[in-house]
Design a protein around this motif. Structure first.
Motif, PDB file in Angstrom:
ATOM      1  N   GLY A 126      37.481 -14.796  12.232  1.00 29.63           N
ATOM      2  CA  GLY A 126      36.461 -14.870  11.201  1.00 29.63           C
ATOM      3  C   GLY A 126      35.946 -13.551  10.667  1.00 29.63           C
ATOM      4  N   VAL A 127      36.464 -12.448  11.179  1.00 31.83           N
ATOM      5  CA  VAL A 127      36.048 -11.140  10.664  1.00 31.83           C
ATOM      6  C   VAL A 127      36.687 -10.925   9.288  1.00 31.83           C
ATOM      7  CG1 VAL A 127      36.014  -8.656  11.106  1.00 31.83           C
ATOM      8  CG2 VAL A 127      35.831 -10.265  13.014  1.00 31.83           C
ATOM      9  N   ASP A 128      35.930 -10.322   8.380  1.00 29.69           N
ATOM     10  CA  ASP A 128      36.440 -10.091   7.020  1.00 29.69           C
ATOM     11  C   ASP A 128      37.084  -8.730   6.852  1.00 29.69           C
ATOM     12  OD1 ASP A 128      35.482 -12.537   5.476  1.00 29.69           O
ATOM     13  OD2 ASP A 128      33.633 -11.869   6.451  1.00 29.69           O
ATOM     14  N   VAL A 129      36.534  -7.721   7.520  1.00 26.78           N
ATOM     15  CA  VAL A 129      37.080  -6.366   7.439  1.00 26.78           C
ATOM     16  C   VAL A 129      37.141  -5.789   8.842  1.00 26.78           C
ATOM     17  CG1 VAL A 129      36.819  -4.038   6.497  1.00 26.78           C
ATOM     18  CG2 VAL A 129      36.065  -6.024   5.150  1.00 26.78           C
ATOM     19  N   VAL A 130      38.319  -5.291   9.222  1.00 29.32           N
ATOM     20  CA  VAL A 130      38.505  -4.651  10.525  1.00 29.32           C
ATOM     21  C   VAL A 130      38.921  -3.208  10.289  1.00 29.32           C
ATOM     22  CG1 VAL A 130      39.739  -4.668  12.727  1.00 29.32           C
ATOM     23  CG2 VAL A 130      39.224  -6.835  11.567  1.00 29.32           C
ATOM     24  N   VAL A 131      38.174  -2.291  10.861  1.00 26.43           N
ATOM     25  CA  VAL A 131      38.515  -0.873  10.797  1.00 26.43           C
ATOM     26  C   VAL A 131      39.032  -0.458  12.172  1.00 26.43           C
ATOM     27  CG1 VAL A 131      37.652   1.472  10.463  1.00 26.43           C
ATOM     28  CG2 VAL A 131      36.825  -0.396   9.017  1.00 26.43           C
ATOM     29  N   ILE A 132      40.206   0.128  12.197  1.00 22.39           N
ATOM     30  CA  ILE A 132      40.805   0.560  13.462  1.00 22.39           C
ATOM     31  C   ILE A 132      40.364   1.995  13.741  1.00 22.39           C
ATOM     32  CG2 ILE A 132      42.964   0.967  14.702  1.00 22.39           C
ATOM     33  CD1 ILE A 132      44.212  -1.240  12.994  1.00 22.39           C
ATOM     34  N   GLY A 133      39.617   2.174  14.823  1.00 22.47           N
ATOM     35  CA  GLY A 133      39.115   3.489  15.178  1.00 22.47           C
ATOM     36  C   GLY A 133      39.631   3.946  16.521  1.00 22.47           C
ATOM     37  N   PHE A 134      39.135   5.093  16.950  1.00 17.12           N
ATOM     38  CA  PHE A 134      39.545   5.651  18.240  1.00 17.12           C
ATOM     39  C   PHE A 134      38.411   6.477  18.818  1.00 17.12           C
ATOM     40  CE2 PHE A 134      40.490   8.756  15.031  1.00 17.12           C
ATOM     41  CZ  PHE A 134      40.221   9.986  15.608  1.00 17.12           C
ATOM     42  N   GLU A 135      38.399   6.585  20.127  1.00 17.79           N
ATOM     43  CA  GLU A 135      37.436   7.425  20.817  1.00 17.79           C
ATOM     44  C   GLU A 135      38.055   8.801  21.069  1.00 17.79           C
ATOM     45  OE1 GLU A 135      34.374   7.103  21.709  1.00 17.79           O
ATOM     46  OE2 GLU A 135      33.937   4.950  21.516  1.00 17.79           O
ATOM     47  N   THR A 136      37.240   9.848  20.879  1.00 17.55           N
ATOM     48  CA  THR A 136      37.736  11.198  21.119  1.00 17.55           C
ATOM     49  C   THR A 136      36.608  12.070  21.638  1.00 17.55           C
ATOM     50  OG1 THR A 136      38.752  13.148  20.102  1.00 17.55           O
ATOM     51  CG2 THR A 136      37.294  11.844  18.717  1.00 17.55           C
ATOM     52  N   GLU A 137      36.964  13.014  22.486  1.00 17.20           N
ATOM     53  CA  GLU A 137      35.972  13.952  23.005  1.00 17.20           C
ATOM     54  C   GLU A 137      35.583  14.995  21.960  1.00 17.20           C
ATOM     55  OE1 GLU A 137      37.501  15.674  26.553  1.00 17.20           O
ATOM     56  OE2 GLU A 137      37.481  13.792  27.686  1.00 17.20           O
ATOM     57  N   ASN A 138      36.466  15.212  20.989  1.00 14.73           N
ATOM     58  CA  ASN A 138      36.194  16.201  19.941  1.00 14.73           C
ATOM     59  C   ASN A 138      36.259  15.521  18.574  1.00 14.73           C
ATOM     60  OD1 ASN A 138      35.833  18.522  18.445  1.00 14.73           O
ATOM     61  ND2 ASN A 138      37.965  19.185  18.652  1.00 14.73           N
ATOM     62  N   PRO A 139      35.152  14.931  18.124  1.00 13.37           N
ATOM     63  CA  PRO A 139      35.176  14.166  16.878  1.00 13.37           C
ATOM     64  C   PRO A 139      35.046  14.995  15.608  1.00 13.37           C
ATOM     65  CG  PRO A 139      32.996  14.066  17.852  1.00 13.37           C
ATOM     66  CD  PRO A 139      33.847  14.873  18.808  1.00 13.37           C
ATOM     67  N   PHE A 140      34.942  16.305  15.750  1.00  9.89           N
ATOM     68  CA  PHE A 140      34.699  17.149  14.570  1.00  9.89           C
ATOM     69  C   PHE A 140      35.765  16.907  13.496  1.00  9.89           C
ATOM     70  CE2 PHE A 140      35.281  20.989  12.042  1.00  9.89           C
ATOM     71  CZ  PHE A 140      33.981  21.215  11.601  1.00  9.89           C
ATOM     72  N   GLY A 141      35.287  16.709  12.278  1.00  4.22           N
ATOM     73  CA  GLY A 141      36.181  16.532  11.137  1.00  4.22           C
ATOM     74  C   GLY A 141      36.513  15.092  10.812  1.00  4.22           C
ATOM     75  N   TYR A 142      36.239  14.171  11.742  1.00  5.21           N
ATOM     76  CA  TYR A 142      36.566  12.767  11.517  1.00  5.21           C
ATOM     77  C   TYR A 142      35.357  12.004  10.985  1.00  5.21           C
ATOM     78  CZ  TYR A 142      40.721  13.565  14.394  1.00  5.21           C
ATOM     79  OH  TYR A 142      41.911  14.030  14.911  1.00  5.21           O
ATOM     80  N   GLY A 143      35.626  10.938  10.246  1.00  6.06           N
ATOM     81  CA  GLY A 143      34.569  10.030   9.849  1.00  6.06           C
ATOM     82  C   GLY A 143      34.087   9.250  11.066  1.00  6.06           C
ATOM     83  N   ARG A 144      32.753   9.130  11.215  1.00  4.49           N
ATOM     84  CA  ARG A 144      32.177   8.426  12.372  1.00  4.49           C
ATOM     85  C   ARG A 144      31.967   6.953  12.030  1.00  4.49           C
ATOM     86  NH1 ARG A 144      32.336  13.527  12.852  1.00  4.49           N
ATOM     87  NH2 ARG A 144      31.323  14.608  14.593  1.00  4.49           N
ATOM     88  N   LEU A 145      32.243   6.094  13.001  1.00  7.25           N
ATOM     89  CA  LEU A 145      32.036   4.664  12.837  1.00  7.25           C
ATOM     90  C   LEU A 145      30.676   4.304  13.424  1.00  7.25           C
ATOM     91  CD1 LEU A 145      35.592   3.316  13.762  1.00  7.25           C
ATOM     92  CD2 LEU A 145      34.695   3.968  11.522  1.00  7.25           C
ATOM     93  N   VAL A 146      29.788   3.851  12.569  1.00 10.54           N
ATOM     94  CA  VAL A 146      28.432   3.502  12.986  1.00 10.54           C
ATOM     95  C   VAL A 146      28.373   1.994  13.211  1.00 10.54           C
ATOM     96  CG1 VAL A 146      25.985   3.595  12.418  1.00 10.54           C
ATOM     97  CG2 VAL A 146      27.524   5.414  11.642  1.00 10.54           C
ATOM     98  N   VAL A 147      28.169   1.600  14.459  1.00 10.89           N
ATOM     99  CA  VAL A 147      28.183   0.187  14.835  1.00 10.89           C
ATOM    100  C   VAL A 147      26.796  -0.210  15.341  1.00 10.89           C
ATOM    101  CG1 VAL A 147      29.239  -1.554  16.331  1.00 10.89           C
ATOM    102  CG2 VAL A 147      30.627   0.333  15.441  1.00 10.89           C
ATOM    103  N   LYS A 148      26.300  -1.350  14.858  1.00 14.47           N
ATOM    104  CA  LYS A 148      25.005  -1.867  15.297  1.00 14.47           C
ATOM    105  C   LYS A 148      25.127  -3.361  15.550  1.00 14.47           C
ATOM    106  CE  LYS A 148      20.097  -2.026  14.057  1.00 14.47           C
ATOM    107  NZ  LYS A 148      19.077  -1.674  13.040  1.00 14.47           N
TER     108      LYS A 148
END
Length: 452
Positions: A126-148
């Protein structure tokens, strides 16, 4: 999974940082163009239709798809106005109506089918949009995924993130999956009100949230979403791909004494029980059957190695080399377009080209099949149980029949019958005492040269 699926692969970029005339997505990983890795992952994940968005080098991409037997609809992105614009180039295919739409990149060759299957499962739930992300120790330069509360509320780029958002280690991997019934409406609402004047597919998250749609992010490995922008990154991806393949072969029962020195092609077939020594390279179209041993510093391409056969060390098998069970091609030997029958041995310093070698035959050191006259290739046939003495030249076309012998140092230009012995060399002559005179002459020449 009975849901229908369209996979859109974005492959229109010029890839200027590759500094290459070849479109970026056609650069190989494991001998296969990067875009083909993405396509194969999509097919394994159950996609029903492929749409490839092309631009720069579209003719070359079309040729590559045909060469690999890929049935895909190509869509031209006339101007590169962002990722949403690229997806919109496939609007006619989207409008055919699919339950799931996956958007991938042609330069992310390491994505696993399992990752795409997980994204599709979320759509089915039932999800309409799925964004595939990843965890990293050095996130500099990447777009952050804000989840609430399980809902992905925003993708915030590095330069726009506040201090709290910069601390987020859950980053955007770029790959997305959509409910096919709502994707068109999301694309219609994405605008280019940004510094670059481009249409970004990531803005679909904000649009979907304003429409009350369900938006989620899922975690994949960082490797899965690793993209390639330059040759250094291509080399890194190749290294990761090779390590994955090595691990798979090891778990499947292949022995490698120094796995990090062995290099595979995407279509290499190795059966359980094979032993591979260090510094072995597999080119395209190689198969090795159970119990075979590939010894150190050997190079195989377009060859098949039978069960319990042995290759090398320092052997080269070129296209058309077919080794049967328990045969052997030893050190510093080259074999091309030749069949080596069961139990036959080609042990040392030998070239076998355009030939057929019978079961149990023995090819002595330094033997050459002279298969080329400067314009044409000819075949050498060596029968079962034949023995070819060392340093022999077999001038094709020629047949050495079963159980025949060839005397060492012979040049053979005519067929040798079964059980016969072939000689093709001058008779030895011995001159007693001549060595003394010869040394004196050589010494005199040397002394004369010193006086000049």
């Amino acid at each position: 999974m009975t849901r229908t699926c369209l996979t859109i692969i974005l492959a229109a970029g010029k890839g200027t940082r590759m500094k290459s005339d070849l479109p970026k997505v056609l650069h190989p990983v494991g001998g296969l163009p990067m875009v083909m890795h993405a396509i194969n992952a999509a097919k394994t994940a159950g996609t029903d239709k492929l749409a490839i968005v092309t631009g720069h080098g579209s003719e070359l991409l079309d040729d590559a798809l045909k060469a690999n037997g890929i049935d895909a609809q190509t869509c031209i992105q006339k101007e590169q106005l962002g990722t949403a614009n690229a997806v919109d180039a496939a609007r006619s295919v989207i409008n055919e109506g699919f339950d799931d739409v996956i958007v991938m990149f042609g330069d992310t060759p390491l994505v696993r089918p399992e990752t795409l299957i997980e994204a599709r499962a979320k759509l089915e739930a039932g999800v309409d949009v799925v964004v595939i992300g990843f965890e990293t120790e050095n996130p500099f330069g990447y777009g952050r995924l804000v989840v609430k509360d399980g809902q992905l509320t925003a993708i915030v780029e590095e330069k726009e993130a506040n201090e709290e958002e910069r601390a987020i280690t859950f980053c955007n991997g770029g790959l997305m999956a959509f409910n096919g019934r709502t994707l068109g409406g999301l694309l219609d609402k994405i605008d280019n009100n940004n510094a670059k004047g481009e249409f970004y597919l990531t803005d679909a998250v904000a649009v979907a949230n304003t429409q009350g749609l369900q938006v989620e992010a899922m975690v994949a490995s960082e490797e899965d979403v690793l993209g390639v922008n330059n040759r250094a990154e291509l080399a890194n991806v190749e290294q990761i791909w090779q390590q994955r393949v090595r691990e798979k072969h090891l778990l499947d029962g292949v022995t490698m004494t120094a796995p990090h020195t062995v290099f595979f092609h995407h279509d290499t077939k190795i059966e359980a029980g094979v032993i591979i020594e260090p510094n072995v390279f597999f080119g395209p179209n190689v198969s090795v059957e159970k119990g075979a041993k590939i010894r150190a510093f050997s190079h195989l391409e377009g060859a098949s190695v039978g069960a319990n056969a042995e290759v090398g060390p320092f052997a080269r098998l070129r296209p058309g080399a077919n080794l049967s069970e328990k045969s052997k091609v030893g050190n510093f030997c080259e074999v091309k377009n030749a069949d080596i029958a069961q139990g036959a041995k080609v042990n040392h310093l030998t070239y076998i080209g355009d030939a057929s070698i019978g079961a149990g035959a023995n090819i002595g050191a330094g033997t050459i099949t002279c298969n080329y006259d400067g314009m044409n290739k000819f075949k050498t046939t060596i029968g079962e149980g034949a023995f070819i003495g060392s340093n022999s030249s077999l001038v094709a076309p020629v047949t050495i029949n079963d159980n025949a012998y060839i005397a060492s140092g012979s040049v053979i230009t005519n067929d040798v019958p079964k059980d016969a012995v072939g000689f093709g060399r001058a008779r030895q002559e011995t001159k007693p005492g001549l060595a003394v005179k010869l040394r004196a002459r050589i010494k005199a020449i040397k002394e004369a040269s010193k006086k000049v």
